[in-house]
Design a protein around this motif. Structure first.
Motif, PDB file in Angstrom:
ATOM      1  N   GLU A  76     -41.878  -0.784 -12.028  1.00  0.00           N
ATOM      2  CA  GLU A  76     -42.374  -1.998 -11.390  1.00  0.00           C
ATOM      3  C   GLU A  76     -43.642  -2.449 -12.098  1.00  0.00           C
ATOM      4  N   LEU A  77     -43.673  -3.716 -12.455  1.00  0.00           N
ATOM      5  CA  LEU A  77     -44.840  -4.275 -13.110  1.00  0.00           C
ATOM      6  C   LEU A  77     -45.921  -4.509 -12.067  1.00  0.00           C
ATOM      7  N   HIS A  78     -47.105  -4.016 -12.336  1.00  0.00           N
ATOM      8  CA  HIS A  78     -48.231  -4.191 -11.431  1.00  0.00           C
ATOM      9  C   HIS A  78     -48.898  -5.537 -11.711  1.00  0.00           C
ATOM     10  N   HIS A  79     -49.526  -6.125 -10.713  1.00  0.00           N
ATOM     11  CA  HIS A  79     -50.242  -7.391 -10.874  1.00  0.00           C
ATOM     12  C   HIS A  79     -51.627  -7.270 -10.252  1.00  0.00           C
ATOM     13  N   ASN A  80     -52.591  -7.912 -10.864  1.00  0.00           N
ATOM     14  CA  ASN A  80     -53.932  -8.030 -10.302  1.00  0.00           C
ATOM     15  C   ASN A  80     -54.236  -9.515 -10.120  1.00  0.00           C
ATOM     16  N   PRO A  81     -54.889  -9.882  -9.020  1.00  0.00           N
ATOM     17  CA  PRO A  81     -55.233 -11.290  -8.819  1.00  0.00           C
ATOM     18  C   PRO A  81     -56.384 -11.712  -9.728  1.00  0.00           C
ATOM     19  N   VAL A  82     -56.167 -12.816 -10.469  1.00  0.00           N
ATOM     20  CA  VAL A  82     -57.200 -13.395 -11.330  1.00  0.00           C
ATOM     21  C   VAL A  82     -57.075 -14.911 -11.221  1.00  0.00           C
ATOM     22  N   ASP A  83     -58.122 -15.570 -10.785  1.00  0.00           N
ATOM     23  CA  ASP A  83     -58.155 -17.029 -10.730  1.00  0.00           C
ATOM     24  C   ASP A  83     -56.945 -17.611 -10.010  1.00  0.00           C
ATOM     25  N   GLY A  84     -56.538 -16.965  -8.924  1.00  0.00           N
ATOM     26  CA  GLY A  84     -55.432 -17.480  -8.115  1.00  0.00           C
ATOM     27  C   GLY A  84     -54.048 -17.179  -8.663  1.00  0.00           C
ATOM     28  N   HIS A  85     -53.941 -16.351  -9.681  1.00  0.00           N
ATOM     29  CA  HIS A  85     -52.652 -15.974 -10.268  1.00  0.00           C
ATOM     30  C   HIS A  85     -52.492 -14.461 -10.235  1.00  0.00           C
ATOM     31  N   ASP A  86     -51.251 -14.002 -10.258  1.00  0.00           N
ATOM     32  CA  ASP A  86     -50.952 -12.575 -10.349  1.00  0.00           C
ATOM     33  C   ASP A  86     -50.772 -12.207 -11.812  1.00  0.00           C
ATOM     34  N   VAL A  87     -51.793 -11.588 -12.397  1.00  0.00           N
ATOM     35  CA  VAL A  87     -51.784 -11.217 -13.806  1.00  0.00           C
ATOM     36  C   VAL A  87     -51.071  -9.878 -13.960  1.00  0.00           C
ATOM     37  N   PRO A  88     -50.035  -9.826 -14.827  1.00  0.00           N
ATOM     38  CA  PRO A  88     -49.291  -8.574 -15.004  1.00  0.00           C
ATOM     39  C   PRO A  88     -50.116  -7.524 -15.744  1.00  0.00           C
ATOM     40  N   VAL A  89     -49.969  -6.278 -15.288  1.00  0.00           N
ATOM     41  CA  VAL A  89     -50.654  -5.137 -15.890  1.00  0.00           C
ATOM     42  C   VAL A  89     -49.602  -4.060 -16.136  1.00  0.00           C
ATOM     43  N   PRO A  90     -49.489  -3.551 -17.372  1.00  0.00           N
ATOM     44  CA  PRO A  90     -50.291  -3.880 -18.549  1.00  0.00           C
ATOM     45  C   PRO A  90     -49.772  -5.147 -19.222  1.00  0.00           C
ATOM     46  N   HIS A  91     -50.574  -5.650 -20.147  1.00  0.00           N
ATOM     47  CA  HIS A  91     -50.170  -6.750 -21.019  1.00  0.00           C
ATOM     48  C   HIS A  91     -50.973  -6.665 -22.306  1.00  0.00           C
ATOM     49  N   TYR A  92     -50.534  -7.383 -23.317  1.00  0.00           N
ATOM     50  CA  TYR A  92     -51.260  -7.440 -24.583  1.00  0.00           C
ATOM     51  C   TYR A  92     -51.091  -8.831 -25.147  1.00  0.00           C
ATOM     52  N   GLY A  93     -51.868  -9.167 -26.150  1.00  0.00           N
ATOM     53  CA  GLY A  93     -51.760 -10.478 -26.770  1.00  0.00           C
ATOM     54  C   GLY A  93     -52.907 -10.711 -27.726  1.00  0.00           C
ATOM     55  N   VAL A  94     -53.119 -11.995 -28.043  1.00  0.00           N
ATOM     56  CA  VAL A  94     -54.094 -12.369 -29.055  1.00  0.00           C
ATOM     57  C   VAL A  94     -54.912 -13.553 -28.542  1.00  0.00           C
ATOM     58  N   VAL A  95     -56.198 -13.571 -28.902  1.00  0.00           N
ATOM     59  CA  VAL A  95     -57.050 -14.738 -28.672  1.00  0.00           C
ATOM     60  C   VAL A  95     -56.879 -15.643 -29.886  1.00  0.00           C
ATOM     61  N   LEU A  96     -56.459 -16.875 -29.632  1.00  0.00           N
ATOM     62  CA  LEU A  96     -56.155 -17.831 -30.690  1.00  0.00           C
ATOM     63  C   LEU A  96     -57.195 -18.933 -30.744  1.00  0.00           C
ATOM     64  N   PRO A  97     -57.319 -19.614 -31.883  1.00  0.00           N
ATOM     65  CA  PRO A  97     -58.116 -20.840 -31.903  1.00  0.00           C
ATOM     66  C   PRO A  97     -57.502 -21.859 -30.928  1.00  0.00           C
ATOM     67  N   TRP A  98     -58.335 -22.723 -30.351  1.00  0.00           N
ATOM     68  CA  TRP A  98     -57.902 -23.651 -29.301  1.00  0.00           C
ATOM     69  C   TRP A  98     -56.687 -24.476 -29.731  1.00  0.00           C
ATOM     70  N   GLU A  99     -56.743 -25.091 -30.883  1.00  0.00           N
ATOM     71  CA  GLU A  99     -55.631 -25.947 -31.335  1.00  0.00           C
ATOM     72  C   GLU A  99     -54.374 -25.132 -31.616  1.00  0.00           C
ATOM     73  N   THR A 100     -54.531 -23.936 -32.150  1.00  0.00           N
ATOM     74  CA  THR A 100     -53.381 -23.063 -32.397  1.00  0.00           C
ATOM     75  C   THR A 100     -52.704 -22.718 -31.083  1.00  0.00           C
ATOM     76  N   PHE A 101     -53.502 -22.425 -30.051  1.00  0.00           N
ATOM     77  CA  PHE A 101     -52.954 -22.126 -28.731  1.00  0.00           C
ATOM     78  C   PHE A 101     -52.119 -23.299 -28.227  1.00  0.00           C
ATOM     79  N   GLN A 102     -52.669 -24.512 -28.320  1.00  0.00           N
ATOM     80  CA  GLN A 102     -51.968 -25.699 -27.811  1.00  0.00           C
ATOM     81  C   GLN A 102     -50.638 -25.891 -28.540  1.00  0.00           C
ATOM     82  N   THR A 103     -50.649 -25.759 -29.852  1.00  0.00           N
ATOM     83  CA  THR A 103     -49.430 -25.905 -30.652  1.00  0.00           C
ATOM     84  C   THR A 103     -48.429 -24.807 -30.311  1.00  0.00           C
ATOM     85  N   PHE A 104     -48.910 -23.573 -30.199  1.00  0.00           N
ATOM     86  CA  PHE A 104     -48.052 -22.428 -29.879  1.00  0.00           C
ATOM     87  C   PHE A 104     -47.420 -22.602 -28.506  1.00  0.00           C
ATOM     88  N   ALA A 105     -48.182 -23.044 -27.518  1.00  0.00           N
ATOM     89  CA  ALA A 105     -47.647 -23.271 -26.168  1.00  0.00           C
ATOM     90  C   ALA A 105     -46.527 -24.315 -26.206  1.00  0.00           C
TER      91      ALA A 105
END
Length: 141
Positions: free
Chosen positions: A60-89
């Motif tokens: 079972e994936l665990h979740h923690n509340p962050v800013d009104g959302h259930d953030v899945p734990v664990p998770h991984y990812g990358v911090v992107l430049p702002w424009e790269t994030f927008q294009t990637f999304a």
């Protein structure tokens, strides 16, 4: 301590071929070295390795509340430049990614304001990608 080196992360997948296709074709990561049991990818300049691990009973994936959302734990990812994030999304939306948390701006007007999004790979690993308009806010309190 300066953060100038890429990170390395290895994650378990029970479906190597499906995840290989996902990271290469959906996330558009360049494939590197591989064997019958693992594959290296360039994830925005960082080394991601998917390793085959037989599937066990679904945890079972665990979740923690962050800013009104259930953030899945664990998770991984990358911090992107702002424009790269927008294009990637936009690319992910066009490819039909099912988001756990749709792309949005978290902590708006507060320290640490950031764009973020969460989704899973085919093995169920939760991924978060985020961006800051001001990278000086990365560790802001």
């Amino acid at each position: 301590m300066p953060n100038v080196s890429p990170f390395h992360i290895a994650i378990p997948v029970h479906n190597l071929d499906e995840c290989r296709t996902f990271y290469r074709e959906v996330l558009e990561c360049e494939e590197g070295r591989s064997s019958d049991h693992w594959v290296d990818f360039n994830l925005f300049g960082h080394q991601l390795v998917i390793h085959f691990k037989p599937k066990k009973e679904a945890a079972e994936l665990h979740h923690n509340p962050v800013d009104g959302h259930d953030v899945p734990v664990p998770h991984y990812g990358v911090v992107l430049p702002w424009e790269t994030f927008q294009t990637f999304a936009k690319q992910l939306r066009s490819k039909g990614i099912e988001f756990i948390i749709e792309p949005y701006v978290r902590f708006k007007g507060q320290p640490g304001e950031q764009a973020t999004m969460f989704f899973k790979d085919p093995a169920g690993n939760a991924l978060e990608f985020k961006a800051f308009q001001d990278m000086g806010q990365l560790f802001a309190k």
